[in-house]
Write a protein that holds these residues in place. Structure first.
Motif, PDB file in Angstrom:
ATOM      1  N   HIS A  60      -5.127   6.335  -5.241  1.00 33.47           N
ATOM      2  CA  HIS A  60      -6.533   6.428  -4.861  1.00 33.47           C
ATOM      3  C   HIS A  60      -7.478   6.362  -6.046  1.00 33.47           C
ATOM      4  N   GLU A 118      -6.311   1.875  -4.756  1.00 33.42           N
ATOM      5  CA  GLU A 118      -7.000   1.755  -3.471  1.00 33.42           C
ATOM      6  C   GLU A 118      -8.418   2.271  -3.728  1.00 33.42           C
ATOM      7  N   HIS A 146      -6.079  -0.040   6.243  1.00 30.97           N
ATOM      8  CA  HIS A 146      -6.081   0.621   7.560  1.00 30.97           C
ATOM      9  C   HIS A 146      -7.416   0.618   8.308  1.00 30.97           C
ATOM     10  N   HIS A 190       2.839   8.440   1.503  1.00 28.26           N
ATOM     11  CA  HIS A 190       2.356   9.524   0.644  1.00 28.26           C
ATOM     12  C   HIS A 190       3.447  10.544   0.323  1.00 28.26           C
ATOM     13  N   ASP A 194       1.369   2.844   3.300  1.00 32.08           N
ATOM     14  CA  ASP A 194       0.462   3.943   2.912  1.00 32.08           C
ATOM     15  C   ASP A 194       1.279   5.228   2.728  1.00 32.08           C
ATOM     16  N   HIS A 229       1.426   5.414  -2.124  1.00 35.68           N
ATOM     17  CA  HIS A 229       0.959   6.435  -3.074  1.00 35.68           C
ATOM     18  C   HIS A 229       2.171   7.159  -3.666  1.00 35.68           C
ATOM     19  N   HIS A 265       0.849  -1.198   0.000  1.00 39.96           N
ATOM     20  CA  HIS A 265       0.000   0.000   0.000  1.00 39.96           C
ATOM     21  C   HIS A 265       0.883   1.246   0.000  1.00 39.96           C
TER      22      HIS A 265
HETATM   23 FE   LIG Z   1      -3.793   4.779   0.959  1.00 42.46          FE
END
Ligand SMILES: [Fe+2]
Length: 216
Positions: free
Chosen positions: A43, A80, A140, A198, A196, A8, A6
């Motif tokens: 996303h 996602e 999450h 970013h 996750d 981005h 996961h």
């Molecule tokens: Fe995410």
């Protein structure tokens, strides 16, 4: 194989990396933490209406940049998928599911307002994905403070896998999320961990807690 399931890091297509240089830097950091493969889960929400074409193009761009810089991270394009009426029905209708490892689909719920799912019933969507031959993974779960333990267990019993965010336990999302993470861990509901990732703020936090990739 150590996989970040996961992140981005794809450039300029969601609220993650805002340019190619940042993307390459984030990928470099993932390699430093021990990852060999990154599932690029950009996303697909009402705000970021990415399609497989957009994600594949961004992934190709980053792949080239990593090759030039000798950054040994394998990239897998994926998404996602937020279960909201603005994008989820269209995703199913158009067949815009990009699974990773052949069958995993990362889904998420609205972060703070559970009513944004509208008429969508998450447990039903989990069952639908399983019927389609996929394995749904809930991103999450610790961040959905409106969910009860009974609802978590309902999702697990329906066949959903749970992905914990690296940093959730250590306070990246605040004290309440940290406590919720502990509860879910104690109940033994997590199947995997993802960053996750970013931006640089996340990367600095992971460096601070000496985060290291694990096999799963
Ligand atoms: Fe995410």
């Amino acid at each position: 194989m150590k996989v970040d399931c996961h992140c981005h890091i794809l450039p300029e297509i969601d609220d993650g990396s805002w340019c190619l240089e940042v993307s390459a830097d984030l990928a470099h950091r993932q390699v430093a933490w021990g990852f060999e493969r990154a599932i690029c889960t950009s996303h697909r929400t009402s705000l970021y209406r990415n399609t497989p074409d957009i994600v594949n193009r961004a992934c190709d761009r980053l792949r080239e940049a990593l090759a030039v810089r000798n950054i040994p991270l394998e990239l897998v394009p994926s998404m996602e998928y937020r279960l909201v009426p603005e994008t989820w029905p269209e995703t199913l209708e158009k067949g815009w599911l990009l699974p990773w490892e052949g069958h995993h689909i990362l889904i998420e719920l609205p972060i703070s307002d559970g009513t944004k799912v509208g008429d969508i019933v998450p447990v039903d969507e989990v069952k639908r994905l399983l019927d389609m031959g996929y394995e749904p993974v809930l991103a999450h779960p610790e961040r959905y403070m409106y969910l009860s333990m009974k609802e978590y267990i309902g999702l697990k019993d329906a066949g959903c896998l749970f992905q914990r965010n690296a940093g959730s336990l250590e306070g990246l999302y605040g004290q309440a999320v940290s406590e919720r993470t502990e509860l879910i861990m104690k109940a033994g509901l997590y199947n995997m961990v993802g960053t996750d990732l970013h931006n640089e703020r996340y990367a600095m936090f992971f460096d601070r807690i000496h985060f290291r990739a694990e096999e799963f």
